[in-house]
Design an enzyme around this catalytic site. Structure first.
Site, mmCIF file in Angstrom:
data_model
loop_
_atom_site.group_PDB
_atom_site.id
_atom_site.type_symbol
_atom_site.label_atom_id
_atom_site.label_comp_id
_atom_site.label_asym_id
_atom_site.label_seq_id
_atom_site.Cartn_x
_atom_site.Cartn_y
_atom_site.Cartn_z
ATOM 1 N N LYS A 49 0.834 -1.215 0.000
ATOM 2 C CA LYS A 49 0.000 0.000 0.000
ATOM 3 C C LYS A 49 0.865 1.260 0.000
ATOM 4 O O LYS A 49 0.508 2.274 -0.610
ATOM 5 C CB LYS A 49 -0.932 0.022 1.222
ATOM 6 C CG LYS A 49 -2.319 -0.449 0.925
ATOM 7 C CD LYS A 49 -2.483 -1.950 0.820
ATOM 8 C CE LYS A 49 -2.310 -2.573 -0.507
ATOM 9 N NZ LYS A 49 -2.355 -4.021 -0.524
ATOM 10 N N ALA A 179 -3.710 -12.798 -12.769
ATOM 11 C CA ALA A 179 -4.376 -11.484 -12.720
ATOM 12 C C ALA A 179 -5.268 -11.405 -11.486
ATOM 13 O O ALA A 179 -6.399 -10.950 -11.544
ATOM 14 C CB ALA A 179 -5.195 -11.274 -13.990
ATOM 15 N N VAL A 181 -5.331 -10.614 -7.044
ATOM 16 C CA VAL A 181 -5.130 -9.434 -6.209
ATOM 17 C C VAL A 181 -3.683 -8.937 -6.300
ATOM 18 O O VAL A 181 -3.425 -7.757 -6.568
ATOM 19 C CB VAL A 181 -5.477 -9.785 -4.743
ATOM 20 C CG1 VAL A 181 -5.444 -8.573 -3.878
ATOM 21 C CG2 VAL A 181 -6.822 -10.469 -4.661
ATOM 22 N N ILE A 182 -2.734 -9.857 -6.122
ATOM 23 C CA ILE A 182 -1.322 -9.455 -6.109
ATOM 24 C C ILE A 182 -0.876 -9.025 -7.508
ATOM 25 O O ILE A 182 -0.197 -8.001 -7.668
ATOM 26 C CB ILE A 182 -0.430 -10.603 -5.578
ATOM 27 C CG1 ILE A 182 -0.740 -10.842 -4.096
ATOM 28 C CG2 ILE A 182 1.052 -10.304 -5.792
ATOM 29 C CD1 ILE A 182 0.048 -11.951 -3.449
ATOM 30 N N GLY A 269 -1.493 -17.345 -6.477
ATOM 31 C CA GLY A 269 -2.123 -17.748 -5.227
ATOM 32 C C GLY A 269 -1.091 -18.020 -4.148
ATOM 33 O O GLY A 269 0.119 -17.946 -4.393
ATOM 34 N N ASP A 310 -4.435 -17.636 7.648
ATOM 35 C CA ASP A 310 -4.197 -18.172 6.299
ATOM 36 C C ASP A 310 -3.933 -19.677 6.283
ATOM 37 O O ASP A 310 -4.059 -20.302 5.234
ATOM 38 C CB ASP A 310 -2.961 -17.496 5.656
ATOM 39 C CG ASP A 310 -3.262 -16.113 5.128
ATOM 40 O OD1 ASP A 310 -4.358 -15.598 5.401
ATOM 41 O OD2 ASP A 310 -2.374 -15.549 4.450
ATOM 42 N N ALA A 318 -5.918 -10.601 5.862
ATOM 43 C CA ALA A 318 -5.461 -10.230 7.211
ATOM 44 C C ALA A 318 -6.649 -10.039 8.147
ATOM 45 O O ALA A 318 -6.642 -10.527 9.289
ATOM 46 C CB ALA A 318 -4.632 -8.943 7.129
ATOM 47 N N HIS A 442 -23.671 14.911 1.454
ATOM 48 C CA HIS A 442 -23.494 15.396 0.086
ATOM 49 C C HIS A 442 -22.470 16.528 0.107
ATOM 50 O O HIS A 442 -22.551 17.392 0.963
ATOM 51 C CB HIS A 442 -24.819 15.925 -0.465
ATOM 52 C CG HIS A 442 -24.656 16.524 -1.837
ATOM 53 N ND1 HIS A 442 -24.481 15.743 -2.949
ATOM 54 C CD2 HIS A 442 -24.607 17.820 -2.241
ATOM 55 C CE1 HIS A 442 -24.345 16.533 -4.005
ATOM 56 N NE2 HIS A 442 -24.413 17.800 -3.612
HETATM 57 P P1 NAI Z 1 -5.293 -14.873 -6.357
HETATM 58 O O1 NAI Z 1 -5.946 -16.130 -5.965
HETATM 59 O O2 NAI Z 1 -5.926 -13.565 -6.055
HETATM 60 O O3 NAI Z 1 -5.062 -14.878 -7.953
HETATM 61 C C1 NAI Z 1 -4.347 -15.887 -8.588
HETATM 62 C C2 NAI Z 1 -4.656 -15.806 -10.079
HETATM 63 O O4 NAI Z 1 -3.755 -16.684 -10.727
HETATM 64 C C3 NAI Z 1 -6.054 -16.245 -10.445
HETATM 65 O O5 NAI Z 1 -6.662 -15.255 -11.233
HETATM 66 C C4 NAI Z 1 -5.840 -17.555 -11.207
HETATM 67 O O6 NAI Z 1 -6.782 -17.716 -12.256
HETATM 68 C C5 NAI Z 1 -4.432 -17.375 -11.753
HETATM 69 N N1 NAI Z 1 -3.699 -18.613 -11.995
HETATM 70 C C6 NAI Z 1 -3.554 -19.674 -11.182
HETATM 71 N N2 NAI Z 1 -2.744 -20.587 -11.740
HETATM 72 C C7 NAI Z 1 -2.347 -20.078 -12.927
HETATM 73 C C8 NAI Z 1 -1.485 -20.540 -13.969
HETATM 74 N N3 NAI Z 1 -0.841 -21.714 -13.875
HETATM 75 N N4 NAI Z 1 -1.304 -19.751 -15.060
HETATM 76 C C9 NAI Z 1 -1.943 -18.550 -15.145
HETATM 77 N N5 NAI Z 1 -2.748 -18.076 -14.193
HETATM 78 C C10 NAI Z 1 -2.946 -18.824 -13.094
HETATM 79 O O7 NAI Z 1 -3.808 -14.991 -5.786
HETATM 80 P P2 NAI Z 1 -2.677 -13.892 -5.523
HETATM 81 O O8 NAI Z 1 -2.920 -12.674 -6.327
HETATM 82 O O9 NAI Z 1 -1.400 -14.616 -5.672
HETATM 83 O O10 NAI Z 1 -2.895 -13.516 -4.015
HETATM 84 C C11 NAI Z 1 -2.875 -14.543 -3.043
HETATM 85 C C12 NAI Z 1 -3.771 -14.205 -1.903
HETATM 86 O O11 NAI Z 1 -3.165 -13.185 -1.131
HETATM 87 C C13 NAI Z 1 -5.115 -13.637 -2.326
HETATM 88 O O12 NAI Z 1 -6.078 -14.652 -2.528
HETATM 89 C C14 NAI Z 1 -5.468 -12.802 -1.170
HETATM 90 O O13 NAI Z 1 -6.160 -13.578 -0.244
HETATM 91 C C15 NAI Z 1 -4.150 -12.362 -0.565
HETATM 92 N N6 NAI Z 1 -3.894 -10.969 -0.847
HETATM 93 C C16 NAI Z 1 -4.819 -10.027 -0.516
HETATM 94 C C17 NAI Z 1 -4.597 -8.704 -0.803
HETATM 95 C C18 NAI Z 1 -5.634 -7.702 -0.476
HETATM 96 O O14 NAI Z 1 -6.502 -7.992 0.338
HETATM 97 N N7 NAI Z 1 -5.621 -6.533 -1.086
HETATM 98 C C19 NAI Z 1 -3.374 -8.260 -1.469
HETATM 99 C C20 NAI Z 1 -2.514 -9.337 -1.798
HETATM 100 C C21 NAI Z 1 -2.761 -10.623 -1.488
#
Ligand code: NAI
Length: 463
Positions: A49, A179, A181-182, A269, A310, A318, A442
């Protein structure tokens, strides 16, 4: 002998420690890092952030202030200073957790924690090994990035999210696998700082976990910002080359393609970080993926051994872990701790932000039949026009018969702050009409939330 030993000082563990101490327990908190706060504070939510904010200011100085009648010449990136500020933010906050532990008289031990048996934990550090005894043991071990078998992290070209918080220079071309969250947050940071960013995902839209309309709108808006998307892409190989990386994938039309980039972030993920903690050896039941199995009271199959955050089932957020920490401490004290898993907000801190709570439209339709949906665009909101934040919309979903508020989904400026009222209203089982009748100041962006609720009743005022 302690009442409670907690393994892991992330948001789940340290919050559980504080609540348990407030309730009179004698608590020891164990973490491998001397800096408390776990992934969230050290290499997750907080540093990302800080960089999202700094990179947004840079982008605005370069490209966004002309519309406000401000000419900026010679805006330059000082990346070491930007990263230094981020490190300072992390230091301030991890130090703050240390102070909270002192204030609550919680013992902190630094070292690798292992479960020996119910009631016994080993802590290993440079000084040796120590056995800590406690009536209750809580595993709050967190999660780590998932590694693709054909793209092992080398932390210079094949990167995880932690690496992406400290790149020594802006890559010319950053590829991102995932694509989610991260992927979107890190992609946004480096795109704003000047990198070309290409995001590949096997799904047909970004953040497929969120309401479909949000993902589609996000794709449209981030494409406009310059991010490239390869959706429906199956990545089969990632090779480090002299120039960077080469990614081989099959695109959505089934054609084999390659993509050359300087670096690739793999963000597909996260997985429970339960390896090496002696859990299986001590008899704790884990799923195939290493997730700790618990009952509704966070109890594992071993007596007086619990798990939260987690490393158990549910969204890896979190605030979900924090609430579980509070609920568990209260249950251990004989109170009625509870987490409402239907009212956990999700936020993606890009610009604009994405936020949602409750059921998506597809989930709500599947559960209750055709639901009531109200949508309101920020383009029709006075404050949004005044502050130049007209992208996005609010979507309100209500039960077809009872009008109970089932879900609220927002893509827009400050969506992260607006989702709070929706989470409260869902928690209190409000109707969409209740939300529509609440007075909103408003001019505020949150009037769009009220208007979307009005729209779900077929009576939006400004659309
Ligand atoms: P994510 O689960 O949000 O996204 C993973 C993406 O990778 C999905 O869209 C999926 O379709 C894609 N994917 C999976 N395997 C693949 C492959 N072999 N090839 C291409 N695409 C593939 O996971 P991310 O972004 O790694 O984040 C992990 C977790 O961390 C989140 O689920 C979230 O819980 C937490 N997080 C939360 C944040 C927030 O609250 N703002 C910020 C960062 C992380």
């Amino acid at each position: 002998m302690y009442d409670l030993a907690i393994l892991g000082a992330g948001p789940a563990g340290y919050v559980c420690a504080i609540r348990a101490a407030q309730l009179g327990f004698n608590v020891v908190l164990i973490d491998k890092r001397p800096e408390l706060g776990g992934t969230c504070l050290n290499v997750g939510c907080i540093p990302s952030k800080a960089l999202l904010e700094s990179s947004h200011h840079y982008h605005m100085a370069k490209h966004g202030l002309g519309a406000h009648g401000i000419k900026v010449q010679g805006a330059e990136l000082d990346l070491p200073a930007m990263l230094g500020r981020k490190d300072g933010v992390v230091k301030q906050l991890t130090g703050g957790i240390g102070m909270l532990m002192k204030k609550n008289k919680i013992t902190v031990k630094t070292g690798w924690g292992k479960l020996l048996a119910a009631g016994k934990v080993e802590v290993e550090n440079a000084n040796g090994r120590e056995v800590v005894e406690a009536t209750h043991i809580v595993i709050a071990a967190g999660s780590t990035p998932i590694e693709l078998p054909f793209a092992k992290f080398d932390h210079t070209t094949i990167l995880d999210s932690t690496d992406c918080l400290s790149l020594p220079a802006v890559p010319k071309h950053l590829a991102v696998i995932g694509a989610g969250v991260i992927g979107l947050e890190m992609g946004s940071i480096w795109a704003r700082l000047g990198a070309k960013v290409t995001v590949l995902d096997v799904a047909d839209r970004p953040v497929a976990i969120m309401d479909e309309d949000l993902g589609k709108e996000a794709q449209k808006l981030f494409t406009k910002q310059g991010m490239e998307f390869q959706l429906g892409a199956k990545v089969s190989a990632v090779e480090a080359t002299q120039a960077g990386v080469k990614i081989s994938f099959t695109n959505s039309r089934g054609e084999g393609q390659t993509l050359a980039a300087d670096n690739v972030l793999v963000a597909v993920g996260r997985k429970a970080a339960t390896a090496g903690m002696g859990l299986a050896e001590a008899g704790v039941k884990l799923t195939e993926r290493g997730v700790i199995e618990t009952d509704a009271h966070y109890q594992t199959n071993l007596p007086n051994v619990y798990a939260i955050g987690d490393c158990i089932a549910g969204p890896m957020l979190a605030h979900k872990g924090e609430e579980e920490g509070v609920a568990l401490a209260e249950m251990l004290a004989g109170q009625r701790g509870h987490v409402n898993y239907n009212a956990i907000p999700w936020v993606v801190y890009t610009h604009p932000e994405l936020a949602g709570v409750g059921l998506t439209e597809a989930e709500a339709n599947a559960k209750y039949g055709p639901v009531k949906v109200g949508k309101f665009k920020f383009a029709a909101n006075g404050r949004a026009i005044a502050v130049d934040a007209t992208e996005g919309f609010v979507k309100v979903i209500a039960h077809p018969a009872t009008d109970e508020l089932l879900g609220v989904h927002i893509i827009g400026h400050n969506a992260s702050e607006m989702i709070g009222e929706a989470a409260c209203l869902i928690e209190f089982k409000a109707s969409a009409e209740d939300l529509a009748r609440c007075v909103h100041a408003h001019p505020t962006l949150s009037e769009a939330v009220k208007e979307a609720a009005l729209a779900s009743q077929g009576r939006a005022l400004h659309a």
